[in-house]
Design a protein around this motif. Structure first.
Motif, PDB file in Angstrom:
ATOM      1  N   PRO A   1       0.849  -1.206   0.000  1.00  0.00           N
ATOM      2  CA  PRO A   1       0.000   0.000   0.000  1.00  0.00           C
ATOM      3  C   PRO A   1       0.884   1.257   0.000  1.00  0.00           C
ATOM      4  O   PRO A   1       1.756   1.397   0.860  1.00  0.00           O
ATOM      5  N   VAL A   2       0.662   2.141  -0.963  1.00  0.00           N
ATOM      6  CA  VAL A   2       1.511   3.328  -1.128  1.00  0.00           C
ATOM      7  C   VAL A   2       0.637   4.551  -1.375  1.00  0.00           C
ATOM      8  O   VAL A   2      -0.370   4.477  -2.078  1.00  0.00           O
ATOM      9  N   ASP A   3       1.036   5.677  -0.798  1.00  0.00           N
ATOM     10  CA  ASP A   3       0.357   6.946  -1.053  1.00  0.00           C
ATOM     11  C   ASP A   3       1.141   7.820  -2.022  1.00  0.00           C
ATOM     12  O   ASP A   3       0.567   8.414  -2.938  1.00  0.00           O
ATOM     13  N   VAL A   4       2.456   7.906  -1.812  1.00  0.00           N
ATOM     14  CA  VAL A   4       3.310   8.766  -2.631  1.00  0.00           C
ATOM     15  C   VAL A   4       4.546   7.988  -3.089  1.00  0.00           C
ATOM     16  O   VAL A   4       5.206   7.332  -2.280  1.00  0.00           O
ATOM     17  N   VAL A   5       4.829   8.087  -4.381  1.00  0.00           N
ATOM     18  CA  VAL A   5       6.070   7.528  -4.918  1.00  0.00           C
ATOM     19  C   VAL A   5       7.046   8.671  -5.138  1.00  0.00           C
ATOM     20  O   VAL A   5       6.746   9.630  -5.854  1.00  0.00           O
ATOM     21  N   LEU A   6       8.223   8.579  -4.496  1.00  0.00           N
ATOM     22  CA  LEU A   6       9.299   9.541  -4.708  1.00  0.00           C
ATOM     23  C   LEU A   6      10.204   8.928  -5.759  1.00  0.00           C
ATOM     24  O   LEU A   6      10.906   7.950  -5.501  1.00  0.00           O
ATOM     25  N   LEU A   7      10.168   9.497  -6.963  1.00  0.00           N
ATOM     26  CA  LEU A   7      10.666   8.827  -8.155  1.00  0.00           C
ATOM     27  C   LEU A   7      11.835   9.562  -8.802  1.00  0.00           C
ATOM     28  O   LEU A   7      11.718  10.739  -9.161  1.00  0.00           O
ATOM     29  N   ASP A   8      12.967   8.877  -8.933  1.00  0.00           N
ATOM     30  CA  ASP A   8      14.125   9.449  -9.610  1.00  0.00           C
ATOM     31  C   ASP A   8      13.840   9.580 -11.104  1.00  0.00           C
ATOM     32  O   ASP A   8      13.146   8.754 -11.690  1.00  0.00           O
ATOM     33  N   MET A   9      14.381  10.615 -11.716  1.00  0.00           N
ATOM     34  CA  MET A   9      14.160  10.851 -13.137  1.00  0.00           C
ATOM     35  C   MET A   9      15.019   9.933 -14.011  1.00  0.00           C
ATOM     36  O   MET A   9      14.537   9.287 -14.928  1.00  0.00           O
ATOM     37  N   ASN A  10      16.310   9.875 -13.705  1.00  0.00           N
ATOM     38  CA  ASN A  10      17.247   9.117 -14.547  1.00  0.00           C
ATOM     39  C   ASN A  10      17.582   7.778 -13.910  1.00  0.00           C
ATOM     40  O   ASN A  10      18.302   7.723 -12.910  1.00  0.00           O
ATOM     41  N   MET A  11      17.051   6.710 -14.497  1.00  0.00           N
ATOM     42  CA  MET A  11      17.303   5.358 -14.002  1.00  0.00           C
ATOM     43  C   MET A  11      17.423   4.391 -15.169  1.00  0.00           C
ATOM     44  O   MET A  11      16.841   4.632 -16.232  1.00  0.00           O
ATOM     45  N   PRO A  12      18.163   3.304 -14.992  1.00  0.00           N
ATOM     46  CA  PRO A  12      18.214   2.281 -16.041  1.00  0.00           C
ATOM     47  C   PRO A  12      16.925   1.463 -16.066  1.00  0.00           C
ATOM     48  O   PRO A  12      16.093   1.586 -15.173  1.00  0.00           O
ATOM     49  N   VAL A  13      16.772   0.646 -17.073  1.00  0.00           N
ATOM     50  CA  VAL A  13      15.642  -0.285 -17.251  1.00  0.00           C
ATOM     51  C   VAL A  13      14.347   0.468 -17.544  1.00  0.00           C
ATOM     52  O   VAL A  13      13.795   0.385 -18.633  1.00  0.00           O
ATOM     53  N   LEU A  14      13.816   1.201 -16.561  1.00  0.00           N
ATOM     54  CA  LEU A  14      12.607   2.004 -16.766  1.00  0.00           C
ATOM     55  C   LEU A  14      12.791   3.314 -16.004  1.00  0.00           C
ATOM     56  O   LEU A  14      12.823   3.331 -14.772  1.00  0.00           O
ATOM     57  N   ASP A  15      12.924   4.413 -16.743  1.00  0.00           N
ATOM     58  CA  ASP A  15      13.236   5.697 -16.113  1.00  0.00           C
ATOM     59  C   ASP A  15      12.001   6.341 -15.496  1.00  0.00           C
ATOM     60  O   ASP A  15      10.886   5.815 -15.571  1.00  0.00           O
ATOM     61  N   GLY A  16      12.217   7.513 -14.874  1.00  0.00           N
ATOM     62  CA  GLY A  16      11.126   8.168 -14.163  1.00  0.00           C
ATOM     63  C   GLY A  16       9.973   8.584 -15.044  1.00  0.00           C
ATOM     64  O   GLY A  16       8.802   8.460 -14.660  1.00  0.00           O
ATOM     65  N   LEU A  17      10.280   9.089 -16.235  1.00  0.00           N
ATOM     66  CA  LEU A  17       9.226   9.555 -17.134  1.00  0.00           C
ATOM     67  C   LEU A  17       8.354   8.391 -17.606  1.00  0.00           C
ATOM     68  O   LEU A  17       7.119   8.462 -17.573  1.00  0.00           O
ATOM     69  N   SER A  18       8.979   7.305 -18.027  1.00  0.00           N
ATOM     70  CA  SER A  18       8.228   6.129 -18.487  1.00  0.00           C
ATOM     71  C   SER A  18       7.441   5.503 -17.347  1.00  0.00           C
ATOM     72  O   SER A  18       6.298   5.061 -17.522  1.00  0.00           O
ATOM     73  N   THR A  19       8.041   5.483 -16.161  1.00  0.00           N
ATOM     74  CA  THR A  19       7.363   4.930 -14.989  1.00  0.00           C
ATOM     75  C   THR A  19       6.129   5.751 -14.640  1.00  0.00           C
ATOM     76  O   THR A  19       5.071   5.207 -14.301  1.00  0.00           O
ATOM     77  N   THR A  20       6.263   7.061 -14.718  1.00  0.00           N
ATOM     78  CA  THR A  20       5.123   7.946 -14.432  1.00  0.00           C
ATOM     79  C   THR A  20       3.952   7.628 -15.350  1.00  0.00           C
ATOM     80  O   THR A  20       2.795   7.555 -14.905  1.00  0.00           O
ATOM     81  N   ARG A  21       4.241   7.456 -16.622  1.00  0.00           N
ATOM     82  CA  ARG A  21       3.168   7.145 -17.585  1.00  0.00           C
ATOM     83  C   ARG A  21       2.511   5.802 -17.266  1.00  0.00           C
ATOM     84  O   ARG A  21       1.293   5.653 -17.391  1.00  0.00           O
ATOM     85  N   GLU A  22       3.327   4.826 -16.857  1.00  0.00           N
ATOM     86  CA  GLU A  22       2.779   3.516 -16.484  1.00  0.00           C
ATOM     87  C   GLU A  22       1.897   3.629 -15.246  1.00  0.00           C
ATOM     88  O   GLU A  22       0.814   3.044 -15.172  1.00  0.00           O
ATOM     89  N   LEU A  23       2.356   4.400 -14.261  1.00  0.00           N
ATOM     90  CA  LEU A  23       1.602   4.550 -13.021  1.00  0.00           C
ATOM     91  C   LEU A  23       0.273   5.260 -13.257  1.00  0.00           C
ATOM     92  O   LEU A  23      -0.738   4.938 -12.619  1.00  0.00           O
ATOM     93  N   LEU A  24       0.271   6.213 -14.155  1.00  0.00           N
ATOM     94  CA  LEU A  24      -0.944   6.961 -14.444  1.00  0.00           C
ATOM     95  C   LEU A  24      -2.045   6.042 -14.965  1.00  0.00           C
ATOM     96  O   LEU A  24      -3.229   6.230 -14.667  1.00  0.00           O
ATOM     97  N   VAL A  25      -1.650   5.014 -15.704  1.00  0.00           N
ATOM     98  CA  VAL A  25      -2.613   4.061 -16.260  1.00  0.00           C
ATOM     99  C   VAL A  25      -3.030   3.015 -15.222  1.00  0.00           C
ATOM    100  O   VAL A  25      -4.217   2.750 -15.017  1.00  0.00           O
ATOM    101  N   SER A  26      -2.034   2.426 -14.548  1.00  0.00           N
ATOM    102  CA  SER A  26      -2.304   1.301 -13.648  1.00  0.00           C
ATOM    103  C   SER A  26      -2.697   1.709 -12.231  1.00  0.00           C
ATOM    104  O   SER A  26      -3.427   0.977 -11.559  1.00  0.00           O
ATOM    105  N   TYR A  27      -2.197   2.860 -11.775  1.00  0.00           N
ATOM    106  CA  TYR A  27      -2.472   3.317 -10.407  1.00  0.00           C
ATOM    107  C   TYR A  27      -2.824   4.809 -10.429  1.00  0.00           C
ATOM    108  O   TYR A  27      -2.065   5.644  -9.929  1.00  0.00           O
ATOM    109  N   PRO A  28      -3.960   5.160 -10.997  1.00  0.00           N
ATOM    110  CA  PRO A  28      -4.297   6.579 -11.195  1.00  0.00           C
ATOM    111  C   PRO A  28      -4.437   7.386  -9.906  1.00  0.00           C
ATOM    112  O   PRO A  28      -4.326   8.607  -9.934  1.00  0.00           O
TER     113      PRO A  28
END
Length: 217
Positions: A47-74
């Motif tokens: 259970p999570v309320d806030v994700v503190l998300l780094d921008m530059n990361m390998p595998v899946l970066d912050g921008l791509s992760t944000t888009r995924e979260l918006l769809v799966s965990y609005p």
């Protein structure tokens, strides 16, 4: 209690953030991940309320992760953590669905305030970024040509350090070793310098810095 999930590919950064947030009675760190893919793998069970998300990361970066979260965990609130200060990047992040943007070198209290703000349903923009955008707007409206001293004030202290070392011919790894930081952080600063100056490559960046008198002799 605000449940916070930390996502950063540097364990030292996560350790530092955990120490800061653990001292706050209303915040609880409930998980950590080194990239967006690891985060997405853990979220169904945490259970999570806030994700503190780094921008530059390998595998899946912050921008791509944000888009995924918006769809799966609005309903999840997203606070982006970055060293990049250019408005194009910030606008792209916010447009992707992030609810706030804070710099890694921000005061501890500002990071805590940012988490509390986005958890409360508000938007948050780091004060340094807000002031920088305001100065740029005022500069556009006012209108003297940019001088070396004015250009210098638009760079952070670390950007000025890196600009000097780039001009000295050091590689990203050599700069990272000298400043006791990561190569990825240096690359982010270097990209920010290119975007702020409009330079297309490193030689053009150095040429700009020399013409503007930004380099120490």
């Amino acid at each position: 209690m605000i449940r916070v999930f930390l996502v950063d590919d540097h364990a030292i950064m996560r350790d530092g953030l955990r120490a800061v947030l653990s001292a706050e009675p209303l915040l609880q760190v409930v998980g950590e991940a080194a990239n967006g893919q690891e985060l997405l793998g853990q979220l169904p069970a945490v259970p999570v309320d806030v994700v503190l998300l780094d921008m530059n990361m390998p595998v899946l970066d912050g921008l791509s992760t944000t888009r995924e979260l918006l769809v799966s965990y609005p309903r999840l609130r997203i606070l982006m953590l970055s060293m990049l200060t250019n408005e194009h990047t910030i606008a792209e992040v916010l447009a992707a669905g992030a609810h706030g943007y804070v710099l890694k070198n921000a005061d501890k209290s500002e990071i805590v305030t940012a988490i509390q703000a986005v958890a409360a349903g508000k938007r948050f923009l780091c004060s340094d970024i807000g002031l920088g955008l305001l100065e740029k707007l005022v500069g556009l409206q006012g209108a003297a040509p940019t001088t070396g001293s004015n250009a210098l004030t638009s760079f952070s202290h670390r950007e000025r350090e890196i600009l000097q070392l780039v001009a000295s011919g050091l590689t990203n790894q050599q700069i990272a070793d000298k400043l006791f930081t990561s190569r990825r952080t240096v690359e982010a600063h270097r990209q920010s310098l290119l975007e702020k100056t409009g330079a297309k490559n490193t030689p053009a960046l150095v040429k700009y810095a020399m013409e503007q008198g930004l380099l120490k002799s």
